[in-house]
Design a protein around this motif. Structure first.
Motif, PDB file in Angstrom:
ATOM      1  N   THR A 146       0.918  -1.180   0.186  1.00 46.64           N
ATOM      2  CA  THR A 146      -0.415   0.160   0.104  1.00 46.64           C
ATOM      3  C   THR A 146       0.848   1.057  -0.292  1.00 46.64           C
ATOM      4  N   ALA A 147       1.302   1.511   0.827  1.00 46.33           N
ATOM      5  CA  ALA A 147       2.380   2.526   0.973  1.00 46.33           C
ATOM      6  C   ALA A 147       3.170   2.479  -0.327  1.00 46.33           C
ATOM      7  N   ALA A 148       4.143   1.794  -0.895  1.00 50.73           N
ATOM      8  CA  ALA A 148       4.772   1.664  -2.405  1.00 50.73           C
ATOM      9  C   ALA A 148       4.012   2.121  -3.688  1.00 50.73           C
ATOM     10  N   ARG A 149       2.823   1.222  -3.535  1.00 43.98           N
ATOM     11  CA  ARG A 149       2.077   1.828  -4.342  1.00 43.98           C
ATOM     12  C   ARG A 149       1.695   3.665  -4.038  1.00 43.98           C
ATOM     13  N   ARG A 150       1.459   4.182  -2.966  1.00 42.90           N
ATOM     14  CA  ARG A 150       0.962   5.562  -2.764  1.00 42.90           C
ATOM     15  C   ARG A 150       2.144   6.202  -3.054  1.00 42.90           C
ATOM     16  N   TRP A 334      13.520   2.454  -7.114  1.00 43.68           N
ATOM     17  CA  TRP A 334      14.272   2.749  -6.480  1.00 43.68           C
ATOM     18  C   TRP A 334      13.006   3.007  -5.591  1.00 43.68           C
ATOM     19  N   THR A 335      11.952   4.094  -6.091  1.00 40.86           N
ATOM     20  CA  THR A 335      11.395   4.626  -5.744  1.00 40.86           C
ATOM     21  C   THR A 335       9.490   3.570  -5.165  1.00 40.86           C
ATOM     22  N   LEU A 336       9.234   2.342  -6.075  1.00 39.79           N
ATOM     23  CA  LEU A 336       8.766   2.182  -5.590  1.00 39.79           C
ATOM     24  C   LEU A 336       9.289   1.073  -4.149  1.00 39.79           C
ATOM     25  N   PHE A 337      10.022   0.627  -4.305  1.00 36.21           N
ATOM     26  CA  PHE A 337      11.179  -0.314  -2.749  1.00 36.21           C
ATOM     27  C   PHE A 337      11.290   1.090  -2.053  1.00 36.21           C
ATOM     28  N   GLY A 338      11.153   2.292  -1.933  1.00 37.72           N
ATOM     29  CA  GLY A 338      11.472   2.807  -1.031  1.00 37.72           C
ATOM     30  C   GLY A 338      13.319   3.868  -0.666  1.00 37.72           C
TER      31      GLY A 338
END
Length: 396
Positions: A146-150, A334-338
């Motif tokens: 959820t956090a990754a998709r957001r 990088w963005t999706l995995f945080g």
């Protein structure tokens, strides 16, 4: 029976039952059951082309492997459709293609925009085809889906001076590759001229970042021809005047700007050429007119191998696509995995640092081995793929 250990994991050909147009999907390698690679649409797209691009994606993923990062590189894949993206039937063909390959997108192939297709168009077609997302196969690998998709969705809303962050990070990576090569060679940025072929997502962003770094962009080629000015074009004005396909409205030109034939970018008086449009743009014949010192492959496979050999013999350095244009794909993950947040400054800083380090390692390896940058990049991949396979296994 002889086994080809380099054969793709999956290679398929799709024929549209309405138009007869062909589409292709090649999964070169899986890591943790997933592969990454964009979907392109262009007239004349072939299975061989997509196969080479899928292998290139395996290399790009491996080159960005960081054992300490949250993002774990995936395998490589690519999709392609033999159709003009401007054709009236193109969107419907795209939807039918995505319906046909839906099981692969759901389970193993994460995809997105590539030549001829914007991310917005891919997302819209994917939804119509019944997909949750074009990258849904990676969701099971995320710690907090959820956090990754957001985070990724928010990143796609970020704009910098009128251009989306997602359309800028790749060009940031290309520009940083060029700047790294110039800095290592002791070449001053001021006065180092640039010619760019293609003014879409990658070419336009590359031109912006190089111009802002002090390099005059003296030529820009789009589908209508080449725009040129010996002291540098007004890149921002051209960016504001381009359409969704990267074609510049000539009404935005200044009186002193020149309109030249489409292939004039090749022979432009520039030290750096950036082919950022189609594959196979530089061949054994037209390479002879190139007077640049560096070629940065922002497009995939724009320089034919035989042409690269001839260029090298003349002292022209080709910075290869598997390194130079890898920033877009890496930023997604990088963005999706945080590893980075939905923030432009953070994204650009991370991209610049990663690309400078990667290009530096490639050029160091080339110098140590006495080879070309491309051969050095391949050698780095050969070192890293076994490391990834040992940690995660290889699904072949």
């Amino acid at each position: 029976m002889t086994m080809d250990r380099n054969a793709p994991f999956i290679s398929l050909v799709w024929t549209d039952h309405i138009t007869g147009r062909r589409g292709y999907l090649v999964v070169d390698r899986l890591v943790r059951g997933v592969a990454s690679g964009g979907l392109r649409m262009r007239p004349g797209c072939t299975l061989d082309e997509v196969t080479g691009l899928a292998r290139g994606m395996t290399m790009k993923e491996a080159l960005h492997y960081n054992p300490e990062g949250r993002y774990v590189p995936l395998g490589g894949a690519k999709g392609g459709i033999d159709c003009d993206p401007r054709a009236p039937e193109a969107y419907d063909v795209l939807v039918r293609y995505l319906r046909a390959v839906k099981p692969y997108v759901e389970t193993m192939w994460t995809t997105g925009e590539d030549l001829g297709l914007s991310q917005e168009l891919v997302d819209r077609a994917a939804a119509e085809a019944g997909l949750v997302s074009s990258v849904q196969a990676v969701y099971p690998l995320l710690e907090d889906e959820t956090a990754a998709r957001r985070r990724l969705a928010e990143a796609f809303t970020v704009e910098v001076d009128g251009i989306g962050l997602d359309a800028l990070v790749g060009g940031c990576g290309v520009a940083e590759s060029v700047l790294t090569a110039l800095d290592r060679a002791g070449a001053p940025r001021a006065g180092t001229r640039v010619a760019v072929q293609g003014f879409g997502t990658m070419g336009g962003a590359t031109a912006r970042f190089l111009a802002r770094a002090g390099l005059p962009v003296v030529a820009v080629a789009d589908i209508k021809g080449t725009l040129a000015h010996p002291d540098g074009l007004d890149v921002e004005a051209l960016l504001a005047a381009r359409d969704a396909y990267g074609t510049v409205d000539r009404a935005a030109l200044r009186p002193a700007d020149r309109e030249l034939p489409g292939d004039a970018w090749l022979s432009a008086e520039a030290e750096v050429l950036v082919p950022a449009a189609v594959s196979y743009a530089v061949d054994t014949e037209n390479q002879a007119v190139i007077g640049a010192r560096w070629i940065a492959e922002a497009a995939n496979m724009p320089v034919l191998p035989e042409a690269e050999e001839l260029l090298a013999a003349r002292g022209v350095t080709v910075l290869p696509d598997v390194v130079v244009n890898s920033g877009t794909n890496a930023w997604w993950w990088w963005t999706l995995f945080g590893d980075v947040e939905a923030d432009a400054d953070q994204a650009f800083t991370y991209t610049r640092r990663a690309m400078r380090e990667l290009v530096g390692r490639m050029l160091d390896r080339a110098e140590a081995d006495g080879t070309s940058p491309r051969a050095a990049a391949h050698a780095l991949v050969a070192d890293r793929l076994p490391m990834i396979a040992e940690r995660f296994g290889r699904y072949r």
